[in-house]
Design an enzyme around this catalytic site. Structure first.
Site, short mmCIF file in Angstrom:
data_model
loop_
_atom_site.label_atom_id
_atom_site.label_comp_id
_atom_site.label_asym_id
_atom_site.label_seq_id
_atom_site.Cartn_x
_atom_site.Cartn_y
_atom_site.Cartn_z
N SER A 257 0.85 -1.19 0.00
CA SER A 257 0.00 0.00 0.00
C SER A 257 0.88 1.24 0.00
CB SER A 257 -0.89 0.00 1.24
OG SER A 257 -0.07 0.22 2.37
N LYS A 258 0.24 2.38 0.01
CA LYS A 258 0.95 3.65 -0.03
C LYS A 258 1.98 3.76 1.09
CE LYS A 258 -1.61 6.93 -2.67
NZ LYS A 258 -1.03 6.56 -3.92
N ARG A 259 1.63 3.16 2.23
CA ARG A 259 2.56 3.27 3.35
C ARG A 259 3.89 2.57 3.08
NH1 ARG A 259 2.19 -1.32 6.93
NH2 ARG A 259 0.50 -2.30 5.79
N HIS A 260 3.93 1.65 2.11
CA HIS A 260 5.20 1.03 1.70
C HIS A 260 5.87 1.81 0.59
CE1 HIS A 260 2.78 -2.56 3.09
NE2 HIS A 260 3.80 -2.58 3.88
N GLY A 261 5.29 2.95 0.24
CA GLY A 261 5.87 3.71 -0.86
C GLY A 261 5.39 3.20 -2.21
#
Ligand code: GLU
Length: 494
Positions: A257-261
């Site tokens: 997800s976005k939190r993993h870049g």
């Protein structure tokens, strides 16, 4: 696939709710590879029946993402094709007709429950600890009453009547046979009160109309597939092959997800990744040629990829590998192609700071100097901008002096003056001649060569880190180099 089987037809059917994420586009990429390998067709269809979630301009950005990755489509928006239009909101009569046909056959029915009635039904189900879902109360309406209420304009949806008992099975190419008890599936909506179909009905109709052979999509759709299989059967059609692709995991084992870049394809483009590198990377995130090969050309992928070889366990998105792969592509891409990519990127990043079009020979000359030193195209402008910007680079005195000349401002000023004279006197402006002159001058001034070179570098480029100095000065040109050295000398003298 045997040669006698019909050529496969695979589709990418995004909803225009935002920019395609790398996970979503990987499924499209695999479908494209499979279609190309077997001489089939890759079809793009925009699924915009959920008008509330549609984002303006998203369809264009989806197509731009595909184009950037080189995933060309045989049929779809722009391209057209025998099953046009390829945008669901332009195909509404087809879905209505299918819904009417199902009503006529007793396989679907209209439902006039208000949102309040449905909410009350659900809270009662919850209170009684029963599974929440539509209880089929409108099944009992007579056809006459249903027709009359609908023609009087009373809002209604159309629901598909799921069998009450038995089970529904389908085969997934990646996971094998999957069977679900029908009792666990409620009568779902196929046509909404605004006259738009739900995804369930629309994609089933379109996949049939467009003769799709393989439905490739994320595995979050597995629980819905038995419903689709029943719909297809009720419409008298044959189900396609199902290929539900696994999610991609982030490095911590959670869904990427976005939190993993993880970002959209166009963000990777902005960050300076090469389309071929992202293409290669996504193709092998969850599929492998053998147990060791990582750099695989597009042609080799086409020759070897088969959707049936995918495995159910999710792959991890390895950003370090992607960075490495991008660097590897930068070093191996054909120089002329790389010059095109450099030119495009520099024109974008230097817009307003350099005259356009950029001088092509200068762009070509940066290829051997810069390709080994960058991992992404976005690192190019900070490395070579001074080749394309005007006369003045204007470094601050502190930057000019740096470590070698700290506390020795007059010496630095004099050294720059001597550099100007030595370079002005050169017969030819080549990197060898420049190097010879500057080395001789360092000896004459009794300066460490490295110190003098750093001073020249910052004066001529404004930066302490550049490609090799002598080649760089050669490219900057004699006139501009001298103007910059003089300007730096004045800065220090002021
Ligand atoms: N429109 C659906 C989505 O974007 C497509 C699912 C499918 O490929 O069937 O999730």
């Amino acid at each position: 696939m045997s040669a006698r089987q019909a050529a496969p037809r695979l589709r990418y059917a995004p909803s225009p709710t935002g920019d395609p994420h790398v996970g979503n586009i990987r499924t499209a990429l695999w479908s494209w590879l499979h279609a190309r390998r077997y001489g089939g067709a890759f079809i793009v269809r925009i699924e915009d029946t959920d008008q509330a979630r549609a984002v303006a301009g998203a369809d264009e950005r989806i197509l731009a993402s595909l184009r950037w990755l080189g995933l060309d489509w045989d049929e779809g928006p722009d391209a057209g094709g025998p099953h046009a239009p390829y945008v669901q909101s332009q195909r509404l009569p087809l879905y209505r007709e299918a819904a009417e046909r199902l009503i006529a056959a007793g396989r679907a029915y209209r439902c006039f429950d208000t949102p309040e009635q449905l909410a009350a039904m659900r809270s009662e189900q919850r209170a009684q600890g029963r599974p929440v879902g539509y209880d089929g109360r409108c099944r009992a309406l007579s056809r006459e009453s249903s027709d009359a209420r609908a023609s009087s304009g009373e809002p209604c949806v159309v629901r598909f009547r799921m069998p009450d008992d038995g089970s529904t099975a389908f085969r997934d190419a990646i996971r094998g046979d999957i069977r679900v008890e029908n009792a666990t599936l409620d009568d779902f909506v196929i046509l909404k009160s605004d006259g738009f179909p739900t995804y369930h009905l629309a994609h089933v109709v379109d996949d049939h109309e467009m003769a799709i052979t393989h439905v490739t999509r994320g595995d979050e759709w597995i629980p819905s597939t038995p419903r689709h299989v029943r719909l297809i059967e009720a419409l008298g059609w044959t189900p396609p092959s199902y290929v539900h692709t696994p999610v991609i995991l982030g490095p911590d084992g959670g869904k990427l997800s976005k939190r993993h870049g993880a970002r959209s394809v166009l963000e990777y483009a902005d960050e300076g990744f090469l389309p071929d590198a992202l293409f290669n990377f996504l193709a092998i995130t969850g599929w492998s040629l053998d147990d060791h090969t990582e750099l695989i050309s597009r042609d080799e992928l086409i020759e070897n990829f088969d959707i049936a070889d995918l495995v159910p366990n999710p792959a991890v998105f390895d950003t370090t590998k992607l960075e490495w792969m991008n660097g590897a592509y930068l070093r191996t891409v054909d120089p002329a192609r790389l010059a095109d990519l450099f030119e495009e990127r520099l024109a974008q990043d230097l817009s307003g700071r350099a005259a356009l079009p950029l001088e092509r020979p200068l762009v070509e000359a940066t290829v051997p100097l810069a390709r080994e030193r960058i991992k992404r195209l976005s690192e190019l402008a900070p490395l070579v901008d001074f080749l394309f910007t005007g006369e003045i680079v204007a470094p601050e005195p502190g930057t000019l002096l740096g470590k070698p000349y700290r506390g020795r401002r007059p010496e630095a000023e004099r050294a720059l003056g001597a550099c100007c004279s030595a370079l002005a006197a050169l017969e030819s402006w080549t990197s060898e001649a420049i190097e010879g002159a500057l080395r001789a001058l360092a000896a004459e001034l009794d300066e460490r060569a490295g110190s003098l070179f750093m001073l020249c570098r910052v004066a001529a480029t404004g930066r302490p880190i550049t490609p090799p100095l002598f080649e760089t000065l050669e490219l900057i040109g004699r006139e501009r180099t001298l103007a910059r050295l003089r300007s730096a000398q004045e800065t220090l003298g002021a």
